[in-house]
Design an enzyme around this catalytic site. Structure first.
Site, short mmCIF file in Angstrom:
data_model
loop_
_atom_site.label_atom_id
_atom_site.label_comp_id
_atom_site.label_asym_id
_atom_site.label_seq_id
_atom_site.Cartn_x
_atom_site.Cartn_y
_atom_site.Cartn_z
CE1 TYR A 158 -3.63 2.59 0.82
CE2 TYR A 158 -2.11 3.28 2.62
CZ TYR A 158 -3.12 3.50 1.75
OH TYR A 158 -4.02 4.61 1.81
CE LYS A 162 -3.40 5.10 -1.78
NZ LYS A 162 -4.39 5.96 -2.61
N1 LIG Z 1 -9.39 6.54 5.13
C1 LIG Z 1 -8.12 6.84 5.51
O1 LIG Z 1 -7.93 7.04 6.61
C2 LIG Z 1 -7.08 7.50 4.41
C3 LIG Z 1 -5.95 7.83 4.94
C4 LIG Z 1 -5.03 8.20 3.74
C5 LIG Z 1 -5.28 8.20 2.59
N2 LIG Z 1 -6.58 7.60 2.10
C6 LIG Z 1 -6.80 7.39 0.84
O2 LIG Z 1 -8.05 8.04 0.42
C7 LIG Z 1 -8.83 7.13 -0.45
C8 LIG Z 1 -10.21 6.78 0.07
O3 LIG Z 1 -10.08 6.32 1.22
P1 LIG Z 1 -11.49 5.46 2.00
O4 LIG Z 1 -10.85 5.06 3.27
O5 LIG Z 1 -12.50 6.39 1.87
O6 LIG Z 1 -11.52 4.26 1.06
P2 LIG Z 1 -12.26 2.90 0.93
O7 LIG Z 1 -12.85 2.31 2.21
O8 LIG Z 1 -11.04 2.15 0.26
O9 LIG Z 1 -13.31 2.95 -0.56
C9 LIG Z 1 -13.59 4.17 -1.00
C10 LIG Z 1 -14.62 4.04 -2.19
O10 LIG Z 1 -14.03 3.19 -3.07
C11 LIG Z 1 -14.74 2.13 -3.60
N3 LIG Z 1 -13.80 1.07 -4.14
C12 LIG Z 1 -12.77 0.43 -3.40
N4 LIG Z 1 -12.31 -0.58 -4.15
C13 LIG Z 1 -13.00 -0.58 -5.23
C14 LIG Z 1 -12.60 -1.22 -6.73
N5 LIG Z 1 -11.93 -2.24 -6.71
N6 LIG Z 1 -13.64 -0.81 -7.61
C15 LIG Z 1 -14.54 0.20 -7.42
N7 LIG Z 1 -14.61 0.79 -6.29
C16 LIG Z 1 -13.55 0.60 -5.42
C17 LIG Z 1 -15.74 1.71 -2.59
O11 LIG Z 1 -16.97 1.25 -2.86
P3 LIG Z 1 -17.21 -0.37 -3.23
O12 LIG Z 1 -16.92 -1.02 -2.19
O13 LIG Z 1 -18.83 -0.29 -3.46
O14 LIG Z 1 -16.83 -0.66 -4.53
C18 LIG Z 1 -15.73 3.09 -1.77
O15 LIG Z 1 -16.88 3.84 -2.54
C19 LIG Z 1 -7.94 6.17 -0.57
O16 LIG Z 1 -7.13 6.35 -1.96
C20 LIG Z 1 -7.13 6.07 0.27
O17 LIG Z 1 -5.65 5.40 0.02
C21 LIG Z 1 -7.43 7.23 3.04
#
Ligand SMILES: NC(=O)c1ccc[n+]([C@@H]2O[C@H](COP(=O)([O-])OP(=O)(O)OC[C@H]3O[C@@H](n4cnc5c(N)ncnc54)[C@H](OP(=O)(O)O)[C@@H]3O)[C@@H](O)[C@H]2O)c1
Length: 261
Positions: A158, A162
């Site tokens: 991961y 990133k």
């Molecule tokens: N959350 C944190 O603390 C954090 C911290 C640093 C960076 N980030 C970054 O911010 C972004 C969002 O994070 P998050 O925690 O909201 O994300 P997440 O839980 O990974 O998923 C976000 C969205 O992406 C969709 N998704 C995931 N895998 C998919 C796939 N293979 N095909 C199509 N859709 C997909 C999910 O919907 P479905 O399940 O319906 O497909 C969901 O709507 C990411 O890039 C992550 O690396 C997050």
């Protein structure tokens, strides 16, 4: 940038990949609040449908595309969906991660990280950016992470994926700014999303609401290649990237992963 000038600058349509919940849903909601129509991508049709219905209720047009971004063939469906649209803003938000030593997991898991987090944004950008270049305006947002600034035990694939997004975003910023396209890599720290909540034991310092990350990311468009949402995250990143020896930065990051499963 005001809501009105956002539409004037980029146009009426935004595409969000990984839009059904969490940060992606917050991006979609922010674009709808700016009067932008949306194309939303995610795997779960029902969750995506519920968000789309809610956003339509706010007076914008919404198209739904249920697909797995790990399968590069999503590009064909996306091209069909967007053929009659001038897409002005494209956000690649989806990510796949696991928290475990690399060799305690099947290779397929690490390859899925590459498919969703590395191939996905490349395929996505290839589908949507060339028409922006032809029109001389547009914006591309790549969601990255503080995890991409240094290595970390239990997060190797991961973190590396990133780092790819951060460098891809910076590079495209340099290539595309002269063509009128704003690109930003958003290097987020912890965000209150369902995905993060599932992996969490204890909330990290500086954790932000998704809407704050979205607003800080959109405000950064046109201002430089990279944004780190949140004061605590900016400070932590300054210390780890500029002051701490590399081994210490990797050590601190590896320790902080203990807050996750
Ligand atoms: N959350 C944190 O603390 C954090 C911290 C640093 C960076 N980030 C970054 O911010 C972004 C969002 O994070 P998050 O925690 O909201 O994300 P997440 O839980 O990974 O998923 C976000 C969205 O992406 C969709 N998704 C995931 N895998 C998919 C796939 N293979 N095909 C199509 N859709 C997909 C999910 O919907 P479905 O399940 O319906 O497909 C969901 O709507 C990411 O890039 C992550 O690396 C997050």
């Amino acid at each position: 940038m005001s809501a009105r000038s956002f539409v004037d600058r980029y146009g009426r349509w935004a595409v969000v990949a990984g839009a059904s919940e969490g940060l992606g849903a917050a991006f979609a909601t922010a674009f709808a609040a700016r009067g932008m129509n949306l194309v939303l991508l995610a795997r779960r049709k029902d969750v995506l449908g519920a968000l789309a219905a809610d956003l339509r209720g706010r007076g914008v047009e919404v198209r739904e595309l249920a697909c797995d971004l790990a399968d590069a063939r999503f590009a064909e469906a996306l091209a069909r969906e967007c053929a009659d649209l001038d897409v002005g803003v494209a956000v690649y938000n989806a990510a796949y991660s696991f928290v475990a030593p690399l060799f305690e997991r099947p290779l397929a898991d690490a390859l899925r990280v590459v498919d969703v987090n590395v191939r996905g944004p490349l395929v996505f950008a290839h589908a949507l950016v060339p028409p922006m270049i032809a029109r001389g305006r547009g914006a591309l947002v790549l969601m990255s992470s503080l995890a991409g600034f240094q290595g970390s035990a239990k997060l190797s694939a991961y973190a590396a994926s990133k780092a790819f997004n951060t460098i891809l975003g910076e590079s495209l910023w340099a290539e595309l700014a002269p063509k009128g396209i704003d690109v930003v890599a958003s290097c987020a720290g912890a965000i209150r999303t369902p995905g993060y909540a599932k992996a969490l034991k204890k909330e990290a310092p500086g954790t932000l609401d998704a809407a704050d990350v979205v607003e800080q990311t959109l405000a950064a468009l046109g201002r430089g290649p990279l944004v780190i949402p949140g004061g605590v995250n900016k400070l932590a990143s300054f210390v780890l990237r500029r002051l701490a020896p590399r081994a210490s930065a990797v050590g601190v990051m590896s320790k902080s992963v203990k807050g996750l499963e």
